[in-house]
Design a protein around this motif. Structure first.
Motif, PDB file in Angstrom:
ATOM      1  N   MET A   1       0.825  -1.190   0.000  1.00  0.00           N
ATOM      2  CA  MET A   1       0.000   0.000   0.000  1.00  0.00           C
ATOM      3  C   MET A   1       0.864   1.246   0.000  1.00  0.00           C
ATOM      4  O   MET A   1       2.016   1.219   0.395  1.00  0.00           O
ATOM      5  N   THR A   2       0.270   2.295  -0.394  1.00  0.00           N
ATOM      6  CA  THR A   2       0.986   3.578  -0.410  1.00  0.00           C
ATOM      7  C   THR A   2       0.820   4.284   0.924  1.00  0.00           C
ATOM      8  O   THR A   2      -0.054   3.964   1.718  1.00  0.00           O
ATOM      9  N   ASP A   3       1.678   5.250   1.151  1.00  0.00           N
ATOM     10  CA  ASP A   3       1.595   6.044   2.376  1.00  0.00           C
ATOM     11  C   ASP A   3       0.778   7.306   2.156  1.00  0.00           C
ATOM     12  O   ASP A   3       1.067   8.358   2.711  1.00  0.00           O
ATOM     13  N   LYS A   4      -0.228   7.207   1.362  1.00  0.00           N
ATOM     14  CA  LYS A   4      -1.075   8.364   1.078  1.00  0.00           C
ATOM     15  C   LYS A   4      -2.063   8.553   2.217  1.00  0.00           C
ATOM     16  O   LYS A   4      -2.771   7.622   2.598  1.00  0.00           O
ATOM     17  N   ARG A   5      -2.111   9.733   2.767  1.00  0.00           N
ATOM     18  CA  ARG A   5      -3.027  10.009   3.867  1.00  0.00           C
ATOM     19  C   ARG A   5      -4.424  10.275   3.320  1.00  0.00           C
ATOM     20  O   ARG A   5      -4.591  10.998   2.341  1.00  0.00           O
ATOM     21  N   ARG A   6      -5.400   9.714   3.980  1.00  0.00           N
ATOM     22  CA  ARG A   6      -6.778   9.887   3.541  1.00  0.00           C
ATOM     23  C   ARG A   6      -7.383  11.194   4.042  1.00  0.00           C
ATOM     24  O   ARG A   6      -8.156  11.826   3.363  1.00  0.00           O
ATOM     25  N   PHE A   7      -7.032  11.559   5.258  1.00  0.00           N
ATOM     26  CA  PHE A   7      -7.645  12.726   5.875  1.00  0.00           C
ATOM     27  C   PHE A   7      -6.579  13.750   6.225  1.00  0.00           C
ATOM     28  O   PHE A   7      -5.465  13.408   6.611  1.00  0.00           O
ATOM     29  N   THR A   8      -6.944  14.992   6.118  1.00  0.00           N
ATOM     30  CA  THR A   8      -6.045  16.062   6.538  1.00  0.00           C
ATOM     31  C   THR A   8      -6.797  16.964   7.509  1.00  0.00           C
ATOM     32  O   THR A   8      -8.008  17.133   7.407  1.00  0.00           O
TER      33      THR A   8
END
Length: 77
Positions: free
Chosen positions: A1-8
């Motif tokens: 999986m990527t380390d992309k954040r879903r929420f900011t």
């Protein structure tokens, strides 16, 4: 999986500086007795006790009356 954040997290806009909001800030800052709960949102000290469950597994919560009248369910602490 990527380390992309879903929420900011963003900084919300502060409440408008109306006379009513100034009173709320003053009431929230007032010292209060330990036995008297106070709403963290509006500063009110009136509450309704709501009971959830039956028998021995009853959960009691104190709900702010002023917020409840506006359609918001705020648990007082």
């Amino acid at each position: 999986m990527t380390d992309k954040r879903r929420f900011t997290v963003i900084d919300g806009t502060p409440a408008p500086d109306t006379p009513a909001e100034q009173v709320r800030k003053r009431v929230r800052a007032m010292p209060r007795p330990k036995a008297m709960p106070q709403c963290g949102r509006c500063g009110g000290r009136e509450y309704i006790e709501a009971k959830i469950g039956i028998g021995k597994s009853v959960t009691k919560q104190k709900l702010c009356v002023l917020c409840l009248m506006q359609g918001q369910r705020v648990v007082m602490g």
